[in-house]
Write a protein that holds these residues in place. Structure first.
Motif, PDB file in Angstrom:
ATOM      1  N   ILE A 243      -4.477 -17.819   1.507  1.00 46.19           N
ATOM      2  CA  ILE A 243      -3.129 -18.393   1.561  1.00 46.19           C
ATOM      3  C   ILE A 243      -2.246 -17.536   2.476  1.00 46.19           C
ATOM      4  CG2 ILE A 243      -2.236 -17.157  -0.462  1.00 46.19           C
ATOM      5  CD1 ILE A 243      -0.942 -19.916  -1.250  1.00 46.19           C
TER       6      ILE A 243
ATOM      7  N   SER B 145      -6.941   5.833   2.964  1.00 47.94           N
ATOM      8  CA  SER B 145      -6.799   4.633   2.128  1.00 47.94           C
ATOM      9  C   SER B 145      -7.930   4.474   1.109  1.00 47.94           C
ATOM     10  CB  SER B 145      -6.759   3.389   3.017  1.00 47.94           C
ATOM     11  OG  SER B 145      -8.000   3.252   3.659  1.00 47.94           O
TER      12      SER B 145
ATOM     13  N   VAL C  46      -5.258 -11.452   0.875  1.00 47.43           N
ATOM     14  CA  VAL C  46      -5.252 -10.152   1.543  1.00 47.43           C
ATOM     15  C   VAL C  46      -6.533 -10.108   2.383  1.00 47.43           C
ATOM     16  CG1 VAL C  46      -3.956  -8.966  -0.257  1.00 47.43           C
ATOM     17  CG2 VAL C  46      -6.437  -8.992  -0.358  1.00 47.43           C
TER      18      VAL C  46
ATOM     19  N   TYR D 202      -7.247 -11.766  -7.820  1.00 48.29           N
ATOM     20  CA  TYR D 202      -8.645 -12.057  -8.107  1.00 48.29           C
ATOM     21  C   TYR D 202      -8.718 -13.075  -9.236  1.00 48.29           C
ATOM     22  CZ  TYR D 202      -9.961  -8.096  -5.236  1.00 48.29           C
ATOM     23  OH  TYR D 202     -10.143  -7.250  -4.189  1.00 48.29           O
TER      24      TYR D 202
ATOM     25  N   SER E  11       2.239 -10.480   1.994  1.00 48.65           N
ATOM     26  CA  SER E  11       2.016 -10.911   3.383  1.00 48.65           C
ATOM     27  C   SER E  11       3.345 -11.107   4.097  1.00 48.65           C
ATOM     28  CB  SER E  11       1.250 -12.227   3.407  1.00 48.65           C
ATOM     29  OG  SER E  11      -0.014 -12.068   2.847  1.00 48.65           O
TER      30      SER E  11
ATOM     31  N   TYR F 239       0.826  -1.207   0.000  1.00 49.76           N
ATOM     32  CA  TYR F 239       0.000   0.000   0.000  1.00 49.76           C
ATOM     33  C   TYR F 239       0.857   1.253   0.000  1.00 49.76           C
ATOM     34  CZ  TYR F 239      -3.178   3.645   1.252  1.00 49.76           C
ATOM     35  OH  TYR F 239      -3.872   4.815   1.235  1.00 49.76           O
TER      36      TYR F 239
ATOM     37  N   SER G 235      -1.250 -13.798  -4.799  1.00 48.19           N
ATOM     38  CA  SER G 235      -2.638 -13.628  -4.376  1.00 48.19           C
ATOM     39  C   SER G 235      -3.319 -12.665  -5.332  1.00 48.19           C
ATOM     40  CB  SER G 235      -2.657 -13.066  -2.948  1.00 48.19           C
ATOM     41  OG  SER G 235      -3.953 -13.063  -2.446  1.00 48.19           O
TER      42      SER G 235
ATOM     43  N   LEU H 174     -10.929 -13.388  -4.438  1.00 46.09           N
ATOM     44  CA  LEU H 174      -9.505 -13.333  -4.124  1.00 46.09           C
ATOM     45  C   LEU H 174      -9.017 -14.730  -3.761  1.00 46.09           C
ATOM     46  CD1 LEU H 174      -8.740 -10.246  -1.875  1.00 46.09           C
ATOM     47  CD2 LEU H 174      -7.370 -11.052  -3.784  1.00 46.09           C
TER      48      LEU H 174
ATOM     49  N   THR I 176      -7.225  -1.430  -1.552  1.00 40.91           N
ATOM     50  CA  THR I 176      -7.562  -2.358  -2.628  1.00 40.91           C
ATOM     51  C   THR I 176      -8.399  -3.516  -2.086  1.00 40.91           C
ATOM     52  OG1 THR I 176      -5.500  -3.520  -2.209  1.00 40.91           O
ATOM     53  CG2 THR I 176      -5.474  -1.863  -3.951  1.00 40.91           C
ATOM     54  N   GLN I 177      -8.628  -3.499  -0.774  1.00 45.67           N
ATOM     55  CA  GLN I 177      -9.325  -4.629  -0.158  1.00 45.67           C
ATOM     56  C   GLN I 177     -10.822  -4.404  -0.013  1.00 45.67           C
ATOM     57  OE1 GLN I 177      -6.036  -3.452   2.066  1.00 45.67           O
ATOM     58  NE2 GLN I 177      -6.346  -5.178   3.399  1.00 45.67           N
ATOM     59  N   GLY I 178     -11.249  -3.165  -0.216  1.00 43.21           N
ATOM     60  CA  GLY I 178     -12.680  -2.879  -0.091  1.00 43.21           C
ATOM     61  C   GLY I 178     -13.490  -3.782  -1.001  1.00 43.21           C
TER      62      GLY I 178
ATOM     63  N   GLN J  60     -10.010  -8.907   3.683  1.00 43.00           N
ATOM     64  CA  GLN J  60     -11.143  -8.307   2.996  1.00 43.00           C
ATOM     65  C   GLN J  60     -12.438  -8.637   3.759  1.00 43.00           C
ATOM     66  OE1 GLN J  60     -12.440  -9.945  -0.862  1.00 43.00           O
ATOM     67  NE2 GLN J  60     -11.985  -7.937  -1.706  1.00 43.00           N
TER      68      GLN J  60
END
Lengths: 365, 642
Positions: free
Chosen positions: A313, B351, B486, A281, A260, A229, A279, A287, B435-437, B488
């Protein structure tokens, strides 16, 4: 002469007895039949406990969750386990909240107190000689750049941190090669390089921030290039570092490398394959995780993931005995995680429930 | 447990001794309103709404509203000793309760819930709690329950000043004042407070990690300070008894340190701080002069939370809100109300991507009605439809019924029943975080059924109520954050919560002594019955949901003296899916106060002890809670007519 012979015989017998005693003592301390197995590192829930080690006996297929409690009179592990490292008949566990380094023997018995002094937000460790180098984010880190991070240098014999080496940028995974400590920086597009003799710090520029290393037979390194991020990048994949010249010689692009914190990169025992967790989509916008396979000889990623469709994962380990892959997944931090065992060709062989949020494993023989 | 039994024995012994003299009761006792039958109840027939008596609210004015709720309601408050506490009605999550002040739902639009520790009890004059779903009245989120914070309607005619200061153990301090000024038409009410708590309490630390010399050590909590301050200004104008304008501006700041767990506290090296600034403005106009009553209001809410002084990572929202409603009673037995509530929300979260969310409109349309067939039988029906930008919210109805049966000249019995649907639109974080929304989340959807019976008995000597409620709630598409590689938000569970709640309140006189006794008990199995996770929790009590809870309080008033004691029992809780549990705990408080006058000046001195049995317990695993503490409070009242 006769007296001398008797003395000589007595001395030789005593020496033989002592030597044999010593050997027996070592054998009895950590007998292979008790030690051998895969030890799953379960992180738990940050600040709320739940960290544990699950032991998997791959010979019998027996999984023992909370094995660390079984071995320590029911005493729970008070920190979240960020990383586990084996070195010279010791298992070192990096703990968060409380921040500490815990040393255990191969039976996973902790016999001395953990070290917490000068270890603030520890992440990872690696040993060289009598020293253990521990990457730390520092107290109250500024999460945008982690300016106060450092490497703690712990004397294994005294079990004390002797000094700290400033290394801003969020040090994460580390590896020792050619007299240097290579440190993946997770908040800066660089790899930190510390000369272990002079302790001078230099940097290798990277196209993305980095997380963890694997070391090949020639002591050169592969490092994961990740997008996070704070440091977005499209240049994700693997980087190859020549440790003699301390240069990034090549990069191998791979999309969606997992950012991660855990075991996201592993090699097989012969170092012919490198496995990287991704990881992304899927076609239905779910995901899911996958394991990408990198062929070390051809320096290419296989076009198709070796394993795919794994929800949540969280880590990977490779059994050095048979090259089977242990892929970990966890939907939550308070419930059971999962360990799926795949053959080296990607065939699912077994599944087991493990502790809360497994992030990797180590193997003992 | 022995402490609990001993305490209950003491309470009942005292109660029994007092009860022996009940025949000498004078005829001046009036039972405080236990259930609000006002506007809130008018269109919610059968709903369980309890008003916490003012005398009890007065006992816990320091800190946030969690102290009042924890001590005097059977609602589980999950909290540490520092600045964070959340409410869990009937086994639901913190975001399943709406916390209402005026026309504002105080819940964070980013997180979906409120930190009760940051809502100061001192500023408010009353607290009512509604058990069960009330989405048709309170909109999104009111699945498990609702809390209503109220200000008194005094229409001051003169000057009235109330000031209070408290000093307590572990660096606790409250300084606050309320100034009412008015001429019966115009009214200005100014309220301000400053609350500090060092929270440096001693505790037994069982988690030192010291294996060479094992065993608990006496430790002192560090890094758990709280500093809250706020200001609430009301300007009100009464055109007539049935026509008035009210406005309030509430500005505040909450600052607290994130309490370290016991193992970190033992090797303390620092902690994080949370800073929360907010502005809440609400004004409304009510006109009940005509056949059709009208009420309209508008407001503005600004919330800004900064984690650990990192100004680049702000989490805030601005919202403009408005609501209009019209109601009419066609007869005393039939009434109708219709209205609309609108919100314009502008998130300011570091974010969130502007492409994903720049602003959001939310519009609620609702219709409420009641129908009273005769003196005994009454029904209500509520309908609500919410509209959200780029999101589909469900249509939500609720139905309630009450049947009152006179059981004698001094008692009656009331049977209640409600059927309600409820919902919660996912929070902004759920839908738009980085990006997790997950904008594809379905709204949480609940079904609530409830049956209740309440017995009222009242004479000059004694007034009492006993209530028993049974409920069943099924919440589908329960949202939690899960790791999919991730993290979510996802619809992961269907959860069923059911149980019974018993409530009693008795007020009586013994000579010149006035006594008030309350008792609450809740039995609440709450289990997931569907789970999308392969190894997920199923058909077992949810984590941090006590199966049993109870509390009791006894208040005595004799001339200028007051004595009070209360205790809360919280049953064991699971802390994880592996079956680890935290043991039950019982916390008891007591104190006494003396009221005296100096000319027009009234003073009230109170000395109290919290957790006077010195229970050693954890509400959240690994987080220390304070043992026995003491508090000295001085309240000053001035009431003069201009």
């Amino acid at each position: 002469m006769k007296r001398l012979d008797l003395r000589l015989i007595l001395i030789l017998f005593s020496l033989g007895f002592l030597v044999s005693c010593n050997n027996n003592e070592i054998d009895d301390l950590f007998p292979g039949e008790l030690v051998e197995g895969c030890y799953v590192v379960n992180y738990g829930s940050y600040g709320k406990g739940g960290g544990s080690i699950s032991k998997y006996d791959y010979n019998t297929g027996l999984m023992t969750n909370f094995y660390n409690e079984q071995q320590n009179g029911g005493r729970e592990f008070l920190s979240n386990i960020q990383y586990a490292y084996t070195y010279n008949d010791s298992v070192y566990l990096i703990g968060n909240l409380a921040d500490q380094l815990v040393t255990m023997n191969p039976l996973l018995v902790q016999s001395k107190n953990g070290v917490s002094e000068q270890l603030n937000n520890p992440r990872f460790c690696v040993a060289s000689g009598d020293y253990l180098y521990i990457s730390c984010l520092g107290p109250n880190p500024d999460w945008s750049k982690i300016p106060g991070s450092y490497i703690a240098k712990l004397n294994i014999n005294s079990n004390k941190v002797e000094k700290t080496i400033k290394l801003p940028g969020g040090p994460e995974g580390m590896e020792v090669a050619n007299g240097k400590l290579f440190v993946a920086l997770n908040y800066k597009d660089s790899i930190g390089v510390i000369d272990l003799k002079t302790e001078q710090v230099s940097y290798i520029a990277t196209p993305a921030v980095t997380s963890y290393f694997v070391k090949d037979k020639g002591e050169n390194l592969y490092v994961t290039l990740v997008s996070t991020y704070n440091n977005f990048s499209t240049e994700t994949g693997l980087g190859y570092i020549n440790t003699k010249t301390a240069k990034l010689e090549s990069t191998y692009k791979l999309d969606n490398v997992s950012s991660s914190y855990g075991s996201v990169i592993q090699s097989n025992d012969g170092f012919t394959k490198i496995y990287v967790i991704t990881s992304a989509y899927d076609a239905n916008w779910n995901l899911t995780g996958a394991v990408a396979e990198f062929n070390v000889a051809t320096k290419t990623f296989n076009s198709k993931s070796l394993v795919s469709g794994i929800s949540g994962i969280s880590g990977i380990a490779v059994n050095p005995k048979d090259d089977n892959m242990y892929v970990f997944s966890a939907p939550s931090v308070t419930g059971a995680g999962k360990m799926d065992i795949y053959s080296s060709t990607g065939t699912l062989m077994k599944s087991h429930a493990v502790g809360a949020f497994p992030i990797g494993a180590f193997f003992l023989e | 447990m022995r402490r609990f039994v001993f305490f209950i024995f003491l309470l009942f012994t005292g109660f029994g001794m007092l009860a022996q003299n009940q025949y000498s009761l004078p005829d001046t006792v009036v039972l405080d309103e236990i259930v609000t039958f006002g506007e809130l109840r008018k269109y919610q027939t059968g709903a369980k709404i309890d008003k916490i008596p003012a005398t009890l609210v007065q006992l816990a004015q320091e800190g946030g509203i969690e102290n009042v709720l924890r001590r005097f309601t059977p609602v589980y408050i999950k909290s540490d000793a520092g600045g964070l506490s959340t409410i869990h009605f009937r086994g639901t999550s913190a975001s399943h309760t709406s916390i209402n002040f005026g026309g504002i739902n105080l819940n964070s639009l980013t997180l979906g819930h409120s930190n009760l520790s940051s809502i100061p009890m001192f500023l408010f004059d009353g607290v009512s709690v509604q058990y069960g779903s009330s989405s048709t009245i309170n909109g999104s989120g009111a699945i498990g329950g609702a809390v209503y914070l109220t200000l008194s309607e005094e229409w001051a005619n003169g000057l009235k000043v109330t000031a209070k200061t408290s000093v307590g153990s572990f660096g606790e301090f409250l300084g606050g004042a309320k100034i009412y000024l008015g001429n019966g038409k115009w009214e200005s009410v100014t309220r301000a407070y400053w609350y500090l708590k060092e929270n440096d309490f001693p505790f037994n630390n069982y988690y030192t990690g010291n294996i060479e010399t094992p065993g608990p050590v006496r430790d002192v909590q560090r890094g758990a300070s709280v500093q809250n301050r706020g200001f609430l200004q009301e300007i009100n104008y009464k055109f007539s008894k049935n026509q008035f304008f009210k406005s309030s501006v509430w500005i505040g700041n909450n600052w607290y340190q994130v309490q370290p767990n016991m193992q970190s506290n033992y090797q303390y090296s620092g902690t994080q701080v949370i800073n929360d600034d907010y502005i809440r403005i609400w004004a409304d106009y009510t006109n009940n002069e005509h056949k059709v009553n009208f009420k309209g209001g508008a407001g503005y809410v600004h919330d800004m939370l900064v984690y650990d002084n990192n100004e680049t990572q702000q989490i805030g929202t601005d919202r403009l809100i408005s609501e209009i409603g019209a109601s009419t009673d066609f007869s005393s037995g039939l009434g109708l109300k219709a209205g609309a509530a609108y919100k314009y929300i502008n998130p300011n979260v570091y974010s969130y991507s502007d492409q994903a969310i720049d602003f959001e409109h939310q519009l609620d349309l609702y219709l409420s009605s009641f129908y009273q067939i005769n003196r005994n039988l009454r029904f209500s029906l509520n309908l609500r439809q919410m509209f959200v930008t780029n999101y589909e919210a469900p249509f939500t109805p609720s139905f309630g019924a009450e049947y009152t049966l006179r059981a004698g000249s001094e008692s009656y019995l009331k049977f209640t029943s409600t059927l309600a649907k409820s919902y919660r639109v996912p929070t902004f974080n759920d839908r738009y975080w980085g990006t997790q929304g997950n904008p594809d989340l379905l709204p949480e959807s609940g079904k609530n059924a409830e049956l209740g019976a309440k017995y009222y008995f009242g004479t000059d000597a004694c007034q009492t109520t006993f209530g028993l409620n049974a409920f069943y709630m099924d919440v589908e598409n329960w949202i939690e954050w899960r790791n999919f590689g991730v993290w979510q938000a996802q619809n992961v569970r269907e959860v069923v919560s059911k149980g019974i709640e018993f409530h009693s309140n008795t007020r009586f006189l013994i000579g010149e002594m006035e006594a008030d006794f309350t008792f609450n008990y809740t039995f609440n199995p709450v289990e997931p019955i569907n789970n999308v996770e392969e190894n997920g929790l199923l058909n077992r009590q949810m984590n941090y949901s006590p199966l049993h809870m109870g509390n009791s309080s006894l208040g005595l008033k004799y001339k200028m003296w007051r004595f009070f004691a209360d205790g809360q029992y919280t049953g064991w809780r699971y802390t994880d899916d592996f079956g680890h549990t935290l043991p039950a705990f019982f916390v008891a408080n007591c104190g006494f106060g003396y009221l005296f006058d100096l000319k027009k000046h009234n003073f009230d001195v109170t000395i109290s002890s919290l957790n006077f049995l010195n229970a050693d317990y954890q509400n959240q695993k690994y987080y220390a809670m304070p043992g026995r503490s003491f508090k000295l409070s001085l309240k000053y009242d001035l009431n003069t007519r201009l």
